[in-house]
Scaffold this active site. Structure first.
Site, short mmCIF file in Angstrom:
data_model
loop_
_atom_site.label_atom_id
_atom_site.label_comp_id
_atom_site.label_asym_id
_atom_site.label_seq_id
_atom_site.Cartn_x
_atom_site.Cartn_y
_atom_site.Cartn_z
N HIS A 272 0.81 -1.22 0.00
CA HIS A 272 0.00 0.00 0.00
C HIS A 272 0.85 1.28 0.00
O HIS A 272 0.33 2.36 -0.31
CB HIS A 272 -0.92 0.03 1.22
N ASP B 47 -3.38 -10.16 -3.03
CA ASP B 47 -4.00 -9.69 -1.80
C ASP B 47 -5.46 -9.31 -2.06
O ASP B 47 -5.83 -8.95 -3.18
CB ASP B 47 -3.22 -8.47 -1.29
N HIS C 15 -6.83 -6.69 -0.93
CA HIS C 15 -6.83 -5.23 -1.08
C HIS C 15 -5.98 -4.83 -2.28
O HIS C 15 -4.94 -5.43 -2.55
CB HIS C 15 -6.26 -4.56 0.18
N ASP D 140 -5.34 -12.76 2.43
CA ASP D 140 -6.56 -12.29 3.10
C ASP D 140 -7.79 -12.36 2.20
O ASP D 140 -8.87 -11.92 2.61
CB ASP D 140 -6.37 -10.88 3.66
#
Length: 308
Positions: free
Chosen positions: A126, A163, A165, A244
């Site tokens: 991120h 991921d 995200h 995740d």
């Protein structure tokens, strides 16, 4: 086939608060999962060195580096680096986890090992060029990929982000670097609430709705990722290995299982075998249900090591 695992004990000392989901238990869980599965008998363990600021500066601003370096709190306290809380050990941990990515890249390109898995704490995908976001400090994968291009002079590199995200930081770093292709899926309307607003040929980032399972993701990989990767012909592949998107992980709302991660890994390895002499460096990202994390990381690393 030699698969190396890079880690360093200081990375277990980094934490962002007692109840934070990105906890030291995640690193312990991954290492224990390798022992319990017997994978530790076939893996080569390497301690992560510290990254240099010169390597980090290829991706991040000096101001961001300085804020992390000069923001070391006393034991027991936490200071913010943008969105990410730092504790007394976070600077050293960030250097070691970024150093793991750099060292793994160098070792794979030198032919010392076939591929590598790096246990990251803090995680990285991120963090943008100038801002730490979403549990992350330095974008270690981006630092390693940039080193592959700028130092090792590779012409084409690919990044695969699995991921739940969106890897907004990685997209930010390489948005104007067409030599580096990024492919990903991510759950739409989830943190960081962005992704692929500007279509670019070398950014194949596919949003999927909540509840998406492995059947849809396998279709995304087959119909979107693989054609793009074949066109790009990467000389090395980096994987942001967040787990995740697992059905038991409550920080997202997707429904992947261990077999899906193994299947995705094998598809990426086939691309690496065809164009990149098998060269892959994988770095852990998210994954917060410890049981799901253990099973998923074993499935992923078994595939990397070609262990049944």
């Amino acid at each position: 086939m030699t698969t190396a695992v890079y880690f360093h004990p200081v990375c277990q000392l980094h934490e962002m608060g007692g109840h934070h989901p990105e906890s030291p238990a995640r690193m312990r869980t991954m290492l224990k999962a390798f022992r319990d599965s017997g994978l530790d008998r076939v893996l080569q363990y390497r301690l992560s060195p510290e990254a240099t600021e010169q390597d980090i500066r290829r991706v991040h601003t000096q101001d961001m580096i300085n804020k992390a370096k000069n923001n070391i709190p006393p034991l027991g306290d936490y200071y913010p680096l943008d969105e990410t809380p730092l504790n007394h050990y976070s600077w050293k941990a960030a250097l070691r986890t970024t150093g793991a990515a750099v060292a793994a890249t160098d070792a794979v390109l030198a032919g010392e090992i076939s591929n590598a898995f790096c246990i990251q704490r803090p995680i990285g995908h991120h963090s943008t060029i100038g801002e730490a976001m979403g549990f992350c400090v330095f974008n270690s994968l981006a630092v390693a990929a940039m080193r592959a291009v700028k130092v090792h002079k590779l012409n084409r590199v690919a990044i695969v982000d699995i991921d739940v995200h969106h890897g907004n930081g990685t997209e930010d770093v390489f948005a104007y670097e067409p030599d580096v292709m990024m492919v990903s899926y991510y759950q739409q309307y989830l943190y960081p609430f962005c992704g692929n607003e500007k279509e670019r040929a070398h950014m194949v980032n596919v949003p999927v709705p909540p509840g998406t399972g492995g059947d849809v993701i396998r279709q995304v990989v087959t119909e979107k990722w693989l054609p793009a990767l074949h066109r790009h012909k990467p000389e090395m592949i980096f994987i942001s290995s967040g787990f995740d998107a697992h059905r038991d992980d409550k920080l997202g709302d997707m429904n992947l299982v261990e077999d899906d991660y193994a299947w995705i890994t094998r598809q990426v390895m086939a691309i690496a075998d065809e164009y990149a002499q098998g060269r892959i460096v994988s770095l852990s990202e998210g994954g917060y249900n410890l049981d799901a994390l253990a099973g998923s990381v074993v499935a992923h690393v078994k595939a990397l090591a070609k262990v049944e």
